[in-house]
Design an enzyme around this catalytic site. Structure first.
Site, mmCIF file in Angstrom:
data_model
loop_
_atom_site.group_PDB
_atom_site.id
_atom_site.type_symbol
_atom_site.label_atom_id
_atom_site.label_comp_id
_atom_site.label_asym_id
_atom_site.label_seq_id
_atom_site.Cartn_x
_atom_site.Cartn_y
_atom_site.Cartn_z
ATOM 1 N NE ARG A 95 9.585 7.069 -10.543
ATOM 2 C CZ ARG A 95 8.972 7.931 -9.732
ATOM 3 N NH1 ARG A 95 7.996 8.717 -10.192
ATOM 4 N NH2 ARG A 95 9.308 8.012 -8.463
ATOM 5 C CE LYS A 240 8.406 2.280 -10.591
ATOM 6 N NZ LYS A 240 8.084 1.155 -9.682
ATOM 7 C CG HIS A 259 5.901 0.611 -5.382
ATOM 8 N ND1 HIS A 259 6.536 1.663 -4.771
ATOM 9 C CD2 HIS A 259 6.692 0.254 -6.423
ATOM 10 C CE1 HIS A 259 7.658 1.934 -5.401
ATOM 11 N NE2 HIS A 259 7.776 1.084 -6.410
ATOM 12 C CB SER A 277 13.169 3.972 -6.184
ATOM 13 O OG SER A 277 14.411 3.725 -6.791
ATOM 14 C CE LYS A 281 10.015 -1.621 -4.608
ATOM 15 N NZ LYS A 281 10.713 -0.334 -4.664
ATOM 16 C CB THR A 282 15.789 -4.426 -6.103
ATOM 17 O OG1 THR A 282 14.690 -3.855 -6.824
ATOM 18 C CG2 THR A 282 16.559 -5.357 -7.021
ATOM 19 C CG ASP A 296 9.330 -1.942 -8.499
ATOM 20 O OD1 ASP A 296 9.555 -1.399 -7.408
ATOM 21 O OD2 ASP A 296 8.868 -1.316 -9.463
ATOM 22 N NE ARG A 361 16.723 3.072 -10.790
ATOM 23 C CZ ARG A 361 15.836 2.715 -9.885
ATOM 24 N NH1 ARG A 361 15.536 1.440 -9.723
ATOM 25 N NH2 ARG A 361 15.243 3.601 -9.116
#
Length: 544
Positions: A95, A240, A259, A277, A281-282, A296, A361
């Site tokens: 990003r 996002k 988030h 990130s 989390k994932t 997410d 990713r």
């Protein structure tokens, strides 16, 4: 030739190649249609005679591998041996938060949290920016239009339309949005969608337009309900962008947008896992013992929790079936591997290769996870976990928080930016990210903290701080806390084994640290004991 902001620019086409492509398409495909045949598209400024509207996954694969990149810095898309589409985003592999702009007008000037997170852009500059993007899209040989929903809750569903020049971007949003049935699509998208994304990422923004100053410019216009992207092909900007929209829309309705990932146990107990990130989390939400709700983006209402998205966007660096079997096996036909390299002869994926970026990713639909919950909704969470990647290595791997401590850690959001997730981040960097998602907050963090606090008190939710960062020393000295130990900690909490253990207060932060947990070595639970230099540990803790 067009002129914007004092800068002349030229849109140049190889007309021979364009004409050959056009004739072949007309001879061999009936799927393309003019913009006039898609409801409301020309009203939004798109006028192109070759558009694939709601294409299948197979069609997008075909056009991805046969379409040569416009940007010379971008590699050709390829199908890997596991069936996933390997796509490449060019120079931008993360990003670009410093280049993001939000339009300031009469509706937004007094409510948006203006500053480094939300840099204002005047409406006149937005007009020039949007016109440049539309010019590019209208002159492309073909476009892709994807319609889908944000939110699994029908009462809060937002209709989104994505217009893009790259098949990879179209496939990404086809999997990340919630896919309507044919009946739903005919019913809901004959009217004007709620939000539009115009993605001309291959084409640079004009740095001469006032308020831009760079060739990269993802822009959010909340009044006109548009996301306009130029200069970056990183697909995460679209994802996002919609998250920022939902953060805005849900909070204004009194709903807590998060988030965070979420999963559900066999007895219906829901867990929410906050984190930036790269904090887990994932990975931690994909638990074989629990049903995945999402990885997410979620919303907590008085009816329970629901996922905003239809897919997952996982980090792929060093991915293996041994460590993360659910995610590894989810990467098959229909998935995208972004900026991931492969063996040229066999097309076997090399997840350990970081030649392009450490922020590799994998994008895949929720249905690729075997124990997913569809519809992706759940009850009120029993446990909330704040995942912090402590680059200093001084926080315990698990601690129980009081309500006041939970709000403190939610607002401060201490963690680390993991390498590659933002442009320019090459090593873990300690940071404070309000609400564990500061970069995506259109409104002031206090608004989101108040909404979360009200929900936690009302539904008596437990709060835990989980360190997935370093232990035994800071980054470069210690080592990352093992995924095996973090999973064992979560298992102990979910199974109720952490309910009856003795807790001691840590120094300074006064965190409730368990003295013992099944399967966790004592030296892991007490971070100070893992440091060779205890005095250095004490100084580092004071520094934080």
């Amino acid at each position: 030739r067009r002129v914007h902001g004092g800068q002349k620019y030229y849109l140049i086409f190889d007309f021979t190649k364009h004409m050959i492509t056009f004739i072949a398409r007309r001879l061999f495909s009936t799927s393309f249609r003019p913009s006039s045949q898609i409801p409301h598209l020309e009203k939004m400024g798109i006028k192109n005679n070759n558009i694939l509207w709601q294409p299948s996954v197979g069609q997008l694969y075909e056009w991805a591998v046969k379409s040569a990149p416009v940007d010379p810095n971008t590699r050709q898309d390829v199908i890997a041996s596991n069936g996933a589409l390997c796509s490449y985003s060019g120079q931008r592999t993360g990003r670009s938060p410093k280049d993001k702009r939000v339009v300031i007008d009469e509706n937004t000037k007094d409510e948006i949290w203006w500053g480094s997170v939300n840099t204002p852009m005047e409406p006149a500059s937005f007009r020039l920016h949007e016109e440049r993007v539309l010019d590019y899209l209208n002159l492309r040989p073909q476009l892709y239009v994807i319609d889908g929903y944000a939110s699994w809750d029908p009462k809060t569903r937002v209709k989104v339309r994505v217009i893009t020049a790259r098949a990879y971007h179209a496939l990404f949003m086809k999997q990340m949005l919630i896919r309507p049935t044919d009946e739903e699509h005919k019913r809901d998208f004959s009217d004007l969608p709620d939000y539009h994304i115009f993605n001309a990422g291959e084409f640079p923004a004009s740095a001469n337009v006032p308020g831009i100053g760079s060739k990269v410019c993802p822009t959010l216009n909340l009044t006109e309900r548009k996301i306009v992207i130029a200069g970056t092909q990183y697909a995460g900007e679209m994802k996002k962008g919609i998250f920022a929209v939902m953060h805005y829309v849900m909070a204004k309705q009194g709903m807590a947008s998060l988030h965070a990932s979420a999963n559900e146990g066999p007895n219906g107990d829901v867990s929410i896992l906050f984190g930036l990130s790269g904090t887990g989390k994932t990975t931690l939400s994909a638990d074989p013992k629990r049903r995945l709700i999402g990885d997410d983006e979620h919303v907590w209402t008085d009816d329970g929790t629901f996922n905003i998205e239809g897919g997952c966007y996982a980090k792929a660096i060093n991915l293996s079936r041994d460590k993360e079997p659910e995610i590894y096996d989810a990467i098959r036909f229909g998935a995208i591997l972004e900026n991931v390299l492969f063996q040229p002869d066999t097309r076997d994926v090399d997840y350990d290769n970081t030649e392009i970026t450490q922020n590799t990713r994998a994008c895949y639909p929720l249905e690729h996870i075997p124990n997913v919950k569809i519809p992706a909704v759940g009850g009120h969470p029993k446990n909330i976990f704040f995942l912090t990647c402590d680059a200093y290595g001084v926080l315990p791997p698990v601690s129980k928080l009081t309500h006041e401590q939970a709000m403190y850690h939610f607002i401060s959001g201490y963690t680390a930016k993991v390498a590659g997730t933002e442009m320019g981040v090459t090593d873990p960097e300690a940071t404070f990210s309000a609400c564990f998602g500061q970069a995506f907050l259109p409104l002031h963090p206090n608004i989101y903290a108040k909404l979360l606090a009200e929900k936690m008190q009302k539904y008596k939710t437990n709060a835990w701080l989980i360190n997935t960062g370093w232990t035994g020393g800071k980054y470069g000295v210690g080592k990352r806390i093992s995924l095996k130990h973090t999973r064992a900690i979560l298992d102990a909490i979910h199974d109720g084994k952490a309910d009856n253990v003795t807790f001691t207060k840590s120094p300074i932060f006064e965190l409730g640290v368990p003295q013992s947990l099944p399967g966790i070595p004592a030296e892991i639970l007490d971070p100070r004991s893992g440091w060779k230099d205890k005095e250095e540990y004490d100084l580092s803790l004071i520094h934080i």
